[in-house]
Design an enzyme around this catalytic site. Sequence first.
Site, PDB file in Angstrom:
ATOM      1  N   SER A 529       0.545  -1.007  -0.047  1.00  0.00           N
ATOM      2  CA  SER A 529       0.056   0.106   0.495  1.00  0.00           C
ATOM      3  C   SER A 529       0.888   1.010   0.320  1.00  0.00           C
ATOM      4  O   SER A 529       2.080   1.193  -0.822  1.00  0.00           O
ATOM      5  CB  SER A 529      -1.122  -0.036   1.252  1.00  0.00           C
ATOM      6  N   HIS A 642      -7.902  -5.626  -1.615  1.00  0.00           N
ATOM      7  CA  HIS A 642      -6.703  -4.839  -0.653  1.00  0.00           C
ATOM      8  C   HIS A 642      -6.190  -5.398   0.405  1.00  0.00           C
ATOM      9  O   HIS A 642      -5.158  -5.316   1.113  1.00  0.00           O
ATOM     10  CB  HIS A 642      -6.962  -3.487  -0.149  1.00  0.00           C
TER      11      HIS A 642
END
Length: 668
Positions: A529, A642
């Site tokens: 990320s 994610h």
Amino acid sequence: MSTSQEKRALTATDFQNIKAVSEPEFISEDTYSYVVTSVNADKEYESQVFVHHLTDNVHKQWTTGNHRNHTFRVSPNKEKAFFLSDRSGTSQIWLTDFNGGEAKKITTFPNGVFSPVWSNDGKSILFCSFLEKDDDITSLKELSKEEKQAKQKEQQTKPLVVDRLKYKSDARGFHDHSKVQIIQYDVTADTFHQLTSKDSDHHLVDLAPDNKHLIFAANLEEDADASLVSDLYLLELQSKEITKLTDSKGSYHNAKFSRDSKQIVVYGHEFEYAGATLTKLFLYDLKSKERKLLSGDWSIQPGDTMVGDMRLGNSETGPVWSSDNESIYFIGSDYGAVHLYETDLEGNLKTRYSNHNHLFGFSYHPETESFILGISHPTDPCNFYKLSADNTLEQLTDVNKSFINDVALSEPEEITFTSSDGLDIQGWLLRPYGFQEGKKYPFVLEVHGGPHAMYGQTFFHELQLLAARGYVVLYTNPRGSHGYGQDFVNGVRENYGKGDYQDLMEAVDYCIEQFSFIDETRLGVTGGSYGGFMTNWIVGHTNRFKAAVTQRSISNWLSFYGVSDIGFFFTKWEHGVNLMEDPTELWDISPLKYAENVETPLLILHGEKDYRCPIEQGEQLFITLKHLNKEVEFVRFPNANHELSRSGNPTLRVARLENICRWFEKYL
């Protein structure tokens, strides 16, 4: 320090042998419930409810089967209990006699239910569910497996019409037109009553002990689609009258009624530092409507911001009222650890429990003034402990005893250094499995996501795996991380690739200088990320690393603005400009701009269903580097969002870890 050779090295599949505990919940002064989540023989997650009787130290398993069973709550009169389970295919409420017997499914909502609570008289259960505008809750039925497959097939041949800004999210995927509504179930009459109905999400936050009111969080503003406001509302259960408690200037959550139902305490802030704003603690008097700030001069971050990859299941983090309504207990993140804090109604803060570890959840018993604490530290994934009123601590579980006895884990060594511009930077170093004095070892720098999160004293399987594979592992909290006050966490905003990059490079320099066993010719870097952005940035600005793995990363802030589920506001929050205001500035801080500089072999890992940092970010980087004849490889994970590294499909999680290790073994 040396790693015991009597134990074996950790493997990529070992997280499947670890039990994650969560949701400690006092039932009586000598009984509590909890949830254990594990990976079963089918390589799927399952969660089971346990009840621990402290007097005879018996742990009774309440649920079975390859299902997710959790949120176990006993009625106030201790006669009945409910829990959430997906055993029928969707998460529904199941009701049972607390003394035993078959559980009965009491909800059949097509989209499942969540956030259930008992009323204080035990006569009703309140919960949330996603409902369509014209749904009749008395006739809703859970879809069968065949009906679900038919619906999915229909959706695949039907165009999706989008007319909203917030039309997708990493957690839900593409949104439909359903909204979260609050529903009341009458246990005796076996009937349902819908309490909210506006075309907005209504999240049940708390129910008053006197059963007269509830608090919900919602954004009922006209511009809700473009606003990040989350207001608190008071709903009077008898009249259904709704009163707005906050002023549409901020985001509020985790509100709790005092035990006399006269006040609420709540977390929130008004975006003073956008997404880097420290959470504040407010006291709200329901009669006078006065709001009081309790956390005015606190530097801690209320709540748990610890980064890890083994926290499966939710736990209470507060705020929770004391028995006399004079104190409030909550979890807070501070300097690489998470502690239990107590404040009085004037904001005088004191630490109730701290031991340089990760307190991830708790339950409070008002009569005995005792706590059940969920604690993790780097060499023990998780266990429950009882903290008595006199501060004595007693271990209650040992769920990963066989794993800990079998596997060698590296105890982190804390480092702290002062950056070149005067900031104290904290980090931790793991020595490799089988460490020998006088030998040189390859080194891996790990960069956390967020960026507003915190590494620290918790169990982290990925970090331990790299140490087990023979690497020195460094993980630090550069500026932008939580745990070090408001100025520090705000220090990365409009500063990406500058101060944060400096902190990380100086951390590497510090370790090379302090630890002679690091081979500075074999340095690796990885992160996910924001940590993936930083990995991309690092390889575009220095060639000192011999291998890099970028995970669920950001490579191009120009496209991120329009493709991420948060891009339209996060870009402005973090960089001070959005795409239309200054595309040049966004391009200047995009790692893609510096692709020609990359000489480090780069592995790109990305989930195909990642809507937070969409896979096009990885695609752009791969194609550009491949077109430039750079050493690069791209691994795509199907149906992964994610959260792949933390709660993703167990088989894909293993594949992800093995790819990371493969790349570093090849080049380091």
